[in-house]
Design an enzyme around this catalytic site. Structure first.
Site, PDB file in Angstrom:
ATOM      1  N   CYS A 183       0.819  -1.225   0.000  1.00 26.97           N
ATOM      2  CA  CYS A 183       0.000   0.000   0.000  1.00 26.97           C
ATOM      3  C   CYS A 183       0.850   1.271   0.000  1.00 26.97           C
ATOM      4  O   CYS A 183       0.316   2.364  -0.220  1.00 26.97           O
ATOM      5  CB  CYS A 183      -0.944   0.005   1.195  1.00 26.97           C
ATOM      6  SG  CYS A 183      -1.973  -1.457   1.271  1.00 26.97           S
ATOM      7  N   HIS A 188      -3.083   7.152   2.429  1.00 27.21           N
ATOM      8  CA  HIS A 188      -3.569   5.854   1.955  1.00 27.21           C
ATOM      9  C   HIS A 188      -4.915   5.585   2.613  1.00 27.21           C
ATOM     10  O   HIS A 188      -5.069   5.720   3.828  1.00 27.21           O
ATOM     11  CB  HIS A 188      -2.550   4.772   2.303  1.00 27.21           C
ATOM     12  CG  HIS A 188      -3.080   3.392   2.147  1.00 27.21           C
ATOM     13  ND1 HIS A 188      -3.745   2.991   1.004  1.00 27.21           N
ATOM     14  CD2 HIS A 188      -3.076   2.319   2.985  1.00 27.21           C
ATOM     15  CE1 HIS A 188      -4.110   1.728   1.147  1.00 27.21           C
ATOM     16  NE2 HIS A 188      -3.723   1.301   2.335  1.00 27.21           N
ATOM     17  N   ASN A 198     -10.220  -0.119   0.359  1.00 21.88           N
ATOM     18  CA  ASN A 198      -8.759  -0.007   0.319  1.00 21.88           C
ATOM     19  C   ASN A 198      -8.253  -0.597  -1.005  1.00 21.88           C
ATOM     20  O   ASN A 198      -8.341  -1.802  -1.207  1.00 21.88           O
ATOM     21  CB  ASN A 198      -8.184  -0.751   1.530  1.00 21.88           C
ATOM     22  CG  ASN A 198      -6.668  -0.762   1.569  1.00 21.88           C
ATOM     23  OD1 ASN A 198      -6.000  -0.442   0.582  1.00 21.88           O
ATOM     24  ND2 ASN A 198      -6.124  -1.145   2.708  1.00 21.88           N
TER      25      ASN A 198
HETATM   26  O1  UT7 Z   1      -3.431  -1.161   3.824  1.00 19.78           O
HETATM   27  C1  UT7 Z   1      -3.273  -1.682   5.095  1.00 19.78           C
HETATM   28  C2  UT7 Z   1      -4.257  -2.787   5.211  1.00 19.78           C
HETATM   29  N1  UT7 Z   1      -4.846  -3.051   6.473  1.00 19.78           N
HETATM   30  C3  UT7 Z   1      -5.398  -2.184   7.335  1.00 19.78           C
HETATM   31  O2  UT7 Z   1      -5.334  -1.003   7.223  1.00 19.78           O
HETATM   32  C4  UT7 Z   1      -6.133  -2.814   8.489  1.00 19.78           C
HETATM   33  C5  UT7 Z   1      -6.155  -1.944   9.730  1.00 19.78           C
HETATM   34  N2  UT7 Z   1      -7.118  -2.496  10.702  1.00 19.78           N
HETATM   35  C6  UT7 Z   1      -8.420  -2.237  10.622  1.00 19.78           C
HETATM   36  O3  UT7 Z   1      -8.867  -1.502   9.756  1.00 19.78           O
HETATM   37  C7  UT7 Z   1      -9.308  -2.841  11.685  1.00 19.78           C
HETATM   38  O4  UT7 Z   1      -8.507  -3.520  12.638  1.00 19.78           O
HETATM   39  C8  UT7 Z   1     -10.375  -3.828  11.111  1.00 19.78           C
HETATM   40  C9  UT7 Z   1     -11.420  -3.042  10.343  1.00 19.78           C
HETATM   41  C10 UT7 Z   1      -9.713  -4.861  10.237  1.00 19.78           C
HETATM   42  C11 UT7 Z   1     -11.093  -4.514  12.252  1.00 19.78           C
HETATM   43  O5  UT7 Z   1     -11.689  -3.563  13.121  1.00 19.78           O
HETATM   44  P1  UT7 Z   1     -11.493  -3.667  14.691  1.00 19.78           P
HETATM   45  O6  UT7 Z   1     -12.241  -2.565  15.281  1.00 19.78           O
HETATM   46  O7  UT7 Z   1     -10.014  -3.755  14.967  1.00 19.78           O
HETATM   47  O8  UT7 Z   1     -12.234  -5.035  14.993  1.00 19.78           O
HETATM   48  P2  UT7 Z   1     -11.679  -6.305  15.779  1.00 19.78           P
HETATM   49  O9  UT7 Z   1     -10.710  -7.060  14.923  1.00 19.78           O
HETATM   50  O10 UT7 Z   1     -11.254  -5.886  17.158  1.00 19.78           O
HETATM   51  O11 UT7 Z   1     -12.993  -7.168  15.913  1.00 19.78           O
HETATM   52  C12 UT7 Z   1     -14.074  -6.752  16.762  1.00 19.78           C
HETATM   53  C13 UT7 Z   1     -15.198  -7.741  16.608  1.00 19.78           C
HETATM   54  C14 UT7 Z   1     -14.757  -9.199  16.732  1.00 19.78           C
HETATM   55  O12 UT7 Z   1     -15.811  -9.918  17.386  1.00 19.78           O
HETATM   56  P3  UT7 Z   1     -15.741 -10.241  18.965  1.00 19.78           P
HETATM   57  O13 UT7 Z   1     -14.486 -11.069  19.140  1.00 19.78           O
HETATM   58  O14 UT7 Z   1     -15.658  -8.907  19.637  1.00 19.78           O
HETATM   59  O15 UT7 Z   1     -17.002 -10.970  19.200  1.00 19.78           O
HETATM   60  C15 UT7 Z   1     -14.668  -9.674  15.308  1.00 19.78           C
HETATM   61  O16 UT7 Z   1     -14.864 -11.049  15.175  1.00 19.78           O
HETATM   62  O17 UT7 Z   1     -15.779  -7.613  15.313  1.00 19.78           O
HETATM   63  C16 UT7 Z   1     -15.809  -8.918  14.678  1.00 19.78           C
HETATM   64  N3  UT7 Z   1     -15.676  -8.708  13.240  1.00 19.78           N
HETATM   65  C17 UT7 Z   1     -16.728  -8.482  12.441  1.00 19.78           C
HETATM   66  N4  UT7 Z   1     -18.038  -8.395  12.686  1.00 19.78           N
HETATM   67  C18 UT7 Z   1     -18.848  -8.145  11.646  1.00 19.78           C
HETATM   68  C19 UT7 Z   1     -14.553  -8.691  12.500  1.00 19.78           C
HETATM   69  N5  UT7 Z   1     -14.852  -8.452  11.209  1.00 19.78           N
HETATM   70  C20 UT7 Z   1     -16.199  -8.324  11.159  1.00 19.78           C
HETATM   71  C21 UT7 Z   1     -17.097  -8.065  10.105  1.00 19.78           C
HETATM   72  N6  UT7 Z   1     -18.408  -7.989  10.405  1.00 19.78           N
HETATM   73  N7  UT7 Z   1     -16.701  -7.889   8.827  1.00 19.78           N
END
Ligand code: UT7
Length: 320
Positions: A111, A247, A277
């Site tokens: 990225c 980005h 993204n």
């Molecule tokens: O170019 C670089 C590429 N990558 C990035 O920039 C990624 C950077 N990170 C992020 O953008 C965020 O970490 C994410 C959007 C990927 C995830 O958001 P988060 O607020 O960090 O969520 P999390 O991983 O802490 O998950 C929270 C909850 C979990 O459930 P529990 O364990 O609290 O019950 C996940 O299983 O949300 C759940 N979850 C979802 N729920 C519905 C994870 N993905 C999803 C989804 N829909 N798509």
């Protein structure tokens, strides 16, 4: 003498996949995706590929720059999703735009790729080796993600963006780039499986794997650091910058960076809702949209900044 952006272009596939569409096969919701990322929909390739998208963005940038394709001395395509192992994507773009002499290569900094490409072209121009360069970021992220993994696939989209740069009195003022391979496993994607008869590597799937929270933490720490270094080099304060084009990975990352720099979020344009993204394509797509909407004024100061797999980061300060 420095490097000025004189033309921009972008292209995104016609096919749109909304958050609602994803709920048909994933345990997710439109609300979750919008609130946690800012993404509403993304453009997904249905068969054109990374090269064809790169060509369309490049042609638009060349037209916008109003130059002859033969005057380009260097083409860099930033991509981690090339269609072919060889020839490189840049050489195929070169063929399609009608240039048969310049230096062409692909660059993979995930990225951060467009910024790496722009800064590399600047180094070539500043040293007098070339006068005019075309930098393209083109990605088919949809082929790298696991469409059953809701924590990654919801984030990404496909598209391409391009910029033509040339030698000028005003333009790029400072650059920053870096990498930290020691933490690279937090976002990775296997390459081609070894297929010779002596290969010992087990067959693994080749989808992207990502520790989203770790990538998030890396971005909100490293991007402000890189931008501060960039501003210090040019002896400019954060509030003197008119536009911060980051980005486009997650709207919450953008607002955290804005907060850490004590700059209003109004100076951070966002188009995540439309594209998700698009990796190396995200910054040039955003730049082209702003350019075509006549938002950018000659003399304005801009910071472009990217981060991603590697881990890599890069930033560019320029006068438009
Ligand atoms: O170019 C670089 C590429 N990558 C990035 O920039 C990624 C950077 N990170 C992020 O953008 C965020 O970490 C994410 C959007 C990927 C995830 O958001 P988060 O607020 O960090 O969520 P999390 O991983 O802490 O998950 C929270 C909850 C979990 O459930 P529990 O364990 O609290 O019950 C996940 O299983 O949300 C759940 N979850 C979802 N729920 C519905 C994870 N993905 C999803 C989804 N829909 N798509």
């Amino acid at each position: 003498m420095t490097t000025r952006i004189i033309g921009t272009g972008c292209y995104a596939p016609e096919h749109i996949v909304t958050n609602e569409d994803l709920t048909q096969f994933l345990d997710t919701s439109d609300e979750w995706i919008r609130e946690r990322t800012g993404i509403h929909r993304r453009h997904i390739d249905t068969g054109e590929g990374t090269t064809a998208m790169a060509v369309k963005a490049a042609q638009r940038a060349i037209e916008n720059a109003n130059i002859s394709p033969q005057s380009i001395d260097l083409i860099i395509v930033a991509t981690s999703t090339a269609d072919e192992i060889f020839p490189n994507t840049a050489a195929m773009v070169q063929k399609s735009i009608g240039n048969n002499h310049c230096t062409c290569y692909d660059l993979n900094a995930a990225c951060s790729g467009f910024i790496y490409g722009l800064n590399t072209a600047h180094a070539f121009i500043k040293s007098g080796i070339v006068e005019t360069a075309l930098i393209v970021g083109s990605e088919t992220m949809s082929k790298t993600v696991n469409w059953e993994d809701r924590s990654t696939c919801i984030l990404f989209g496909d598209g391409a963006g391009a910029a033509v740069v040339t030698k000028d009195e005003t333009g790029i003022e400072s650059i920053v780039m870096g990498s930290d391979g020691s933490n690279g496993e937090i976002i990775s994607c296997d390459g081609r499986i070894m297929e010779n008869r002596w290969g010992k590597r087990p067959v693994k799937n080749s989808h992207m794997i990502m520790d989203g929270q770790e990538v998030f933490k890396f971005a909100v720490r490293k991007v402000p650091e890189a931008i501060k270094e960039l501003l210090e080099q040019a002896n400019i304060d954060a509030d003197q910058i008119d536009h911060y084009l980051l980005h486009q990975a997650n709207e919450r990352i953008l607002s955290s960076v804005a907060k850490r720099l004590h700059v209003s979020m109004e100076r951070f344009p966002v188009n995540l809702s439309e594209y998700g993204n698009t990796s190396a394509a995200s910054i040039p797509i955003l730049l082209d949209e702003m350019n075509r909407k006549n938002i950018l004024r000659r003399g304005e100061k801009m910071v472009l900044a990217g981060f991603g797999a590697g881990l890599t980061w890069g930033a560019t300060l320029l006068t438009w």
